[in-house]
Design a protein around this motif. Structure first.
Motif, short mmCIF file in Angstrom:
data_model
loop_
_atom_site.label_atom_id
_atom_site.label_comp_id
_atom_site.label_asym_id
_atom_site.label_seq_id
_atom_site.Cartn_x
_atom_site.Cartn_y
_atom_site.Cartn_z
N ALA A 1 -18.90 -56.59 -8.51
CA ALA A 1 -18.81 -58.04 -8.29
C ALA A 1 -19.86 -58.45 -7.26
CB ALA A 1 -17.41 -58.41 -7.81
N GLN A 2 -20.26 -59.69 -7.37
CA GLN A 2 -21.28 -60.17 -6.43
C GLN A 2 -20.64 -60.48 -5.08
OE1 GLN A 2 -22.80 -63.30 -8.86
NE2 GLN A 2 -24.21 -61.96 -9.97
N LEU A 3 -21.47 -60.36 -4.03
CA LEU A 3 -21.02 -60.51 -2.64
C LEU A 3 -21.43 -61.88 -2.12
CD1 LEU A 3 -19.79 -58.51 -0.40
CD2 LEU A 3 -22.11 -58.45 0.48
N THR A 4 -20.55 -62.53 -1.36
CA THR A 4 -20.88 -63.84 -0.80
C THR A 4 -21.53 -63.69 0.57
OG1 THR A 4 -18.78 -64.15 0.34
CG2 THR A 4 -18.88 -64.83 -1.98
N ARG A 5 -22.14 -64.77 1.01
CA ARG A 5 -22.77 -64.77 2.33
C ARG A 5 -21.74 -64.51 3.43
NH1 ARG A 5 -27.29 -67.64 3.51
NH2 ARG A 5 -26.24 -69.13 4.90
N ALA A 6 -20.56 -65.09 3.30
CA ALA A 6 -19.53 -64.88 4.32
C ALA A 6 -19.02 -63.45 4.31
CB ALA A 6 -18.37 -65.85 4.08
N GLN A 7 -18.89 -62.85 3.12
CA GLN A 7 -18.40 -61.47 3.04
C GLN A 7 -19.38 -60.50 3.70
OE1 GLN A 7 -17.86 -61.21 -1.20
NE2 GLN A 7 -15.69 -61.79 -1.11
N PHE A 8 -20.68 -60.74 3.51
CA PHE A 8 -21.64 -59.83 4.15
C PHE A 8 -21.61 -59.98 5.66
CE2 PHE A 8 -26.02 -58.44 5.34
CZ PHE A 8 -25.88 -57.12 4.92
N LEU A 9 -21.44 -61.21 6.15
CA LEU A 9 -21.29 -61.42 7.59
C LEU A 9 -20.10 -60.64 8.13
CD1 LEU A 9 -21.85 -65.11 8.77
CD2 LEU A 9 -22.84 -63.03 9.71
N ALA A 10 -19.00 -60.65 7.40
CA ALA A 10 -17.81 -59.92 7.83
C ALA A 10 -18.09 -58.43 7.91
CB ALA A 10 -16.64 -60.21 6.89
N LEU A 11 -18.83 -57.88 6.93
CA LEU A 11 -19.21 -56.47 6.99
C LEU A 11 -19.98 -56.17 8.27
CD1 LEU A 11 -20.44 -55.60 3.36
CD2 LEU A 11 -18.41 -54.71 4.51
N LEU A 12 -20.94 -57.02 8.61
CA LEU A 12 -21.73 -56.80 9.82
C LEU A 12 -20.85 -56.82 11.06
CD1 LEU A 12 -24.83 -59.08 9.04
CD2 LEU A 12 -24.68 -56.60 8.81
N ALA A 13 -19.98 -57.80 11.16
CA ALA A 13 -19.15 -57.95 12.36
C ALA A 13 -18.24 -56.75 12.55
CB ALA A 13 -18.33 -59.23 12.26
N LYS A 14 -17.74 -56.18 11.45
CA LYS A 14 -16.78 -55.08 11.55
C LYS A 14 -17.42 -53.76 11.97
CE LYS A 14 -13.46 -57.11 8.36
NZ LYS A 14 -12.82 -57.05 7.02
N THR A 15 -18.75 -53.71 12.01
CA THR A 15 -19.41 -52.49 12.53
C THR A 15 -19.50 -52.50 14.05
OG1 THR A 15 -21.66 -53.42 12.45
CG2 THR A 15 -20.82 -52.37 10.44
N VAL A 16 -19.14 -53.61 14.68
CA VAL A 16 -19.21 -53.73 16.13
C VAL A 16 -17.81 -53.54 16.70
CG1 VAL A 16 -19.88 -55.19 18.09
CG2 VAL A 16 -21.12 -55.35 15.92
N ASP A 17 -17.65 -52.61 17.63
CA ASP A 17 -16.35 -52.34 18.21
C ASP A 17 -15.84 -53.53 19.02
OD1 ASP A 17 -16.08 -49.70 17.25
OD2 ASP A 17 -17.42 -48.99 18.82
N ASN A 18 -14.57 -53.80 18.84
CA ASN A 18 -13.84 -54.75 19.68
C ASN A 18 -14.40 -56.17 19.63
OD1 ASN A 18 -12.16 -52.63 20.61
ND2 ASN A 18 -13.71 -52.08 22.14
N VAL A 19 -15.13 -56.51 18.58
CA VAL A 19 -15.63 -57.88 18.48
C VAL A 19 -14.47 -58.81 18.11
CG1 VAL A 19 -16.27 -57.73 16.03
CG2 VAL A 19 -17.44 -59.35 17.52
N ASP A 20 -14.40 -59.94 18.77
CA ASP A 20 -13.37 -60.93 18.51
C ASP A 20 -14.05 -62.22 18.07
OD1 ASP A 20 -11.26 -62.66 18.37
OD2 ASP A 20 -10.50 -62.27 20.40
N VAL A 21 -14.16 -62.39 16.74
CA VAL A 21 -14.91 -63.53 16.23
C VAL A 21 -14.20 -64.85 16.52
CG1 VAL A 21 -16.02 -62.16 14.43
CG2 VAL A 21 -13.87 -63.33 13.93
N SER A 22 -12.91 -64.79 16.82
CA SER A 22 -12.18 -66.03 17.09
C SER A 22 -12.63 -66.70 18.38
CB SER A 22 -10.68 -65.76 17.15
OG SER A 22 -10.36 -64.96 18.30
N LYS A 23 -13.33 -65.95 19.25
CA LYS A 23 -13.78 -66.50 20.52
C LYS A 23 -15.17 -67.12 20.44
CE LYS A 23 -10.98 -63.39 23.37
NZ LYS A 23 -10.99 -62.35 24.44
N SER A 24 -15.79 -67.07 19.28
CA SER A 24 -17.13 -67.65 19.12
C SER A 24 -17.06 -69.16 19.07
CB SER A 24 -17.80 -67.12 17.85
OG SER A 24 -17.95 -65.72 17.91
N ASN A 25 -18.09 -69.80 19.60
CA ASN A 25 -18.14 -71.26 19.60
C ASN A 25 -18.34 -71.80 18.18
OD1 ASN A 25 -17.91 -71.55 22.46
ND2 ASN A 25 -20.06 -70.98 22.65
N PRO A 26 -17.73 -72.92 17.84
CA PRO A 26 -17.90 -73.49 16.50
C PRO A 26 -19.35 -73.80 16.20
CG PRO A 26 -16.06 -74.54 17.64
CD PRO A 26 -16.77 -73.70 18.66
N ALA A 27 -19.80 -73.39 15.00
CA ALA A 27 -21.18 -73.66 14.59
C ALA A 27 -21.35 -75.09 14.11
CB ALA A 27 -21.59 -72.68 13.49
#
Length: 774
Positions: free
Chosen positions: A623-649
């Motif tokens: 199946a094809q991958l979305t832009r958001a799904q690839f971003l999630a893959l990247l984020a999950k390679t970083v230990d202890n990252v909390d994306v909920s604390k990021s400022n709204p884009a």
């Protein structure tokens, strides 16, 4: 030990930070400064760099140049070019060099109208007024000696001429001529809603650039000198033509043009001006402020410090540009980076306090944000000034004007007078190696050849140095002077040996590899925010026997058995770093990947919690991958990252209730992604192969990872199909062996990536990051 990859992992097992170390300095406004370097770049001119931590903002990176502009050797110059043009500070510096000047430093200047390039404030160059500015208030001015001052602008532009009109007061219509006078509202400023009287000359552009119905009077001043406006002076000319219901009148080299829109208060006067009659245009300093003595002047945005007192407010953090004047007359050109992970920027009060702490009794905020840029020439190392800061937009912005420190270029002098050692200041652990390089410069600090071989010595004997300049740090903590000598010239630089108060982070937070594979583990050492040069042999390396072996340089080789777990240990001065190791990586099996080519990649990522299934124990690899799904893959390679604390884009198509909301904000905040437009991200759009390459490169940059180029120079049959903005990113990931071309020899840049392809890309990326080799 080969240092091919550097990955700054999230803090894992050690954090050794005490209040300060021997080089610690506090600067009000900037905060705790851990690197404070200074280099003489000319007689009376020094270049400085400061890196520190502000207690409110975090990391800050400031750059500034101090110059004695009143000594007569360094000339301050306001560069504008044509008012209706914009250029980068680098372009302005290059142009000044072409005009016979040598540029020591330059910084962007006044706020400006981004549509037209018109500065907000008054601009004077070589005593001539370039523009009145559209809202003149205060300027930083330099007199003929180069002495700087703050001046308030109260300047008026007067017009005297002759009108011809029909007089019927005697009962008979007669042609009458009479003198008249008027106030010129703007000089070299575009027409606006005020419908004022404007004056233009060639400082503005080659034409008036007006539109609609205007009345424009061309005045011939006879020469280029005679068309220059100066404070306290009057110029004279002859009316050449009166052009009615016109616009965009050409401006000759010796001409000025009076212009107003039809129907304005002064339109009838311009209409009645007499061709061939004399015109006088005067400039008055109504408050006798001293502007008549200014040879260079440029508007300021905000006043920060006056008479040693902070006179500003403002809480927004931004990249900043400032100009300061110290009590001894020294002038400072200053920038601080902002909107970046390694420098957040300052608010106006913090900026004012930092300028004051640097000794400024007067300081002025200039145009900042994406416009912030500082250039400086490093002696012996550079022939021309280079940009030292990093613009927040990623590339340098075109601006309206700049303040330069220059000197008049003379005849070439190839005699070496100075020996310049680099780097200027380095922090190093005991036993670490620092390469010192030496370059010669002449009496004007211009780059010349070395007069001979350079010999080095370590003052005080704290460490040793080879004949090639490789310094090995000693065991005593503190600053070490290193002296270089070549012929009859010498120079110095410093290395600060640091042993304590360090933060030590491993290049991998956990290691996953197969039996027989190896990983070259690196340790990143920092003192506060400053990287410290370290040696692998400074640490004692061990590992649990069941998982493999590790040598004195941190090179780990997995044993012959899979399904083994254990730890690698690195010890320094009683502190231990522990890195968990899995030999024979665990895997997750999905029903639809049992016979798939990407089974190993998918199963490994899933076991590590990086890749997720799509329900019912299915992965849907094709199946094809979305832009958001690839971003999630990247984020999950970083230990202890909390994306909920990021400022709204702020993307309108990324609602807060969607699963990808935090991931998009995280990616935008860390510079990994931008929108497809200013307001949209298109999170559910399928990602293309070139988009994946761009995100991956920017992600690596955000993690301080340089992708090693092991297969550089590969070209594809569809190379021309790769978008120009993606070309460099594609070359980088292909050169690192992370994304490959198709068997047919093409790359298919606009081809849509599948979930399986993305899993392989992330698997290979993690091996590159973690230094895993067969």
């Amino acid at each position: 030990m080969k240092k091919s990859t550097k990955f700054l992992a999230v803090f894992l097992a050690i954090s050794v930070i005490i209040a300060s170390f021997s080089g610690f300095t506090y600067y009000d406004g900037l905060g705790n400064v851990y690197l404070d370097s200074e280099k003489k770049i000319f007689d009376g001119v020094t270049y400085h760099e400061q890196i520190g931590i502000n207690s409110s903002n975090g990391l800050e990176h400031a750059f500034f140049v101090e110059a004695d502009t009143a000594s007569g050797t360094v000339k301050p110059m306001i560069f504008n070019g044509e008012v209706r043009s914009m250029a980068t500070v680098g372009t302005m510096a290059n142009y000044a060099e072409q005009q016979g000047y040598k540029v020591l430093a330059a910084v962007n200047g006044d706020l400006f109208d981004t549509a037209t390039g018109t500065p907000k404030g008054l601009v004077i160059h070589n005593g001539n007024i370039v523009t009145s500015g559209y809202a003149p208030d205060r300027v930083i001015a330099f007199d003929s000696t180069g002495r700087a001052s703050l001046q308030y602008v109260n300047v008026s532009y007067g017009l005297k001429g002759t009108l011809a009109y029909d007089d019927a007061s005697t009962g008979t219509v007669q042609k009458v001529q009479a003198p008249f006078s008027a106030q010129i509202n703007y000089y070299n400023v575009p027409h606006g809603a005020a419908k004022g009287l404007h004056l233009f000359n060639r400082h503005y552009a080659s034409s008036t650039k007006t539109a609609g119905s205007c009345i424009e009077v061309v005045v011939d001043c006879g020469s280029q000198d005679n068309m220059q406006l100066q404070i306290g002076k009057t110029i004279k000319g002859t009316v050449k033509s009166v052009n009615v219901d016109t616009h965009n009148t050409p401006i000759g080299e010796n001409e000025v043009v009076l212009s107003t829109v039809s129907g304005s208060a002064t339109a009838s006067q311009l209409y009645c001006m007499v061709v061939g009659s004399e015109v006088e245009i005067s400039v008055a300093d109504n408050a006798n402020t001293g502007l008549a003595n200014a040879t260079e002047a440029m508007g300021i945005y905000y006043s920060l410090v006056e008479n040693g007192n902070v006179v500003t407010s403002g809480t927004g953090l931004n990249p900043r540009t400032a100009v300061g004047i110290k009590s001894d007359g020294t002038v400072i050109l200053y920038v601080v980076d902002g909107r970046q992970t390694n420098s957040k920027g300052l608010n106006l009060v913090q900026l004012a306090n930092h300028m004051k702490s640097l000794g400024c009794t007067y300081a002025f905020n200039m145009d900042g944000g994406g416009s912030t840029a500082l250039y400086s020439r490093m002696p012996g190392l550079e022939n021309t000034a280079g940009r030292k800061n990093t613009p927040s937009d990623g590339a340098e912005r075109k601006v309206s004007n700049a303040l330069l420190f220059v000197y008049q270029a003379g005849s070439s002098d190839n005699t070496a007078r100075n020996l310049n050692l680099y780097p200027s200041l380095t922090l190093a652990m005991p036993g670490a190696d620092v390469q010192i390089n030496s370059y010669a410069s002449n009496g004007l600090f211009e780059k010349v050849s070395l007069p001979g071989a350079v010999s080095y010595e370590v003052e005080g004997g704290n460490g040793s140095i080879t004949g090639n300049g490789l310094y090995t740090a000693g065991d005593t903590e503190g600053k070490v002077n290193i002296i270089g000598t070549a012929g009859d010239i010498s120079g110095t630089t410093q290395v600060e040996v640091v042993k304590n108060n360090l933060t030590i982070l491993p290049s991998v937070s956990a290691l996953y590899l197969d039996a027989g594979q190896s990983s070259d583990i690196n340790l990143s050492v920092k003192s506060g925010p400053i990287s410290v040069v370290s040696s692998d042999k400074t640490f004692t390396w061990t590992c649990d026997q069941n998982i493999g072996t590790i040598d004195e340089n941190g090179l780990f080789k997995a044993g012959s058995k899979n399904a083994e777990t254990g730890n690698i240990y690195a010890v320094y001065d009683g502190y231990k770093i522990t890195i968990p190791v899995q030999v024979g990586a665990l895997t997750v099996d999905f029903k639809d990947t049992a016979n798939h080519w990407a089974k190993t990649y998918i199963g490994s990522l899933a076991a590590r919690g990086i890749a997720n299934g799509m329900g019912n124990n299915l992965y849907l690899p094709d199946a094809q991958l979305t832009r958001a799904q690839f971003l999630a893959l990247l984020a999950k390679t970083v230990d202890n990252v909390d994306v909920s604390k990021s400022n709204p884009a702020g993307f309108t198509d990324v609602p807060a209730n969607e699963w990808y909301y935090g991931y998009v904000n995280w990616g935008y905040e860390n510079g990994i992604v931008s929108g497809m437009t200013d307001t949209t991200f298109e999170p559910n759009a399928n990602i293309t192969r070139e988009q994946m390459a761009i995100m991956l490169c920017k992600f690596a940059t955000s993690q301080n990872l340089t992708l090693p180029q092991t297969s550089a120079g590969i070209k594809f049959t569809d190379q021309s199909a790769i978008s120009p903005w993606a070309s460099d990113y594609v070359s980088t990931v292909v050169g690192a062996g992370i994304i490959n071309g198709q068997p047919e020899g093409d790359f298919q840049p606009q081809g849509l990536a599948t979930r399986a392809q993305a899993a392989k890309v992330m698997y290979v990326y993690l091996n590159v990051r973690d230094g895993v080799n067969k």
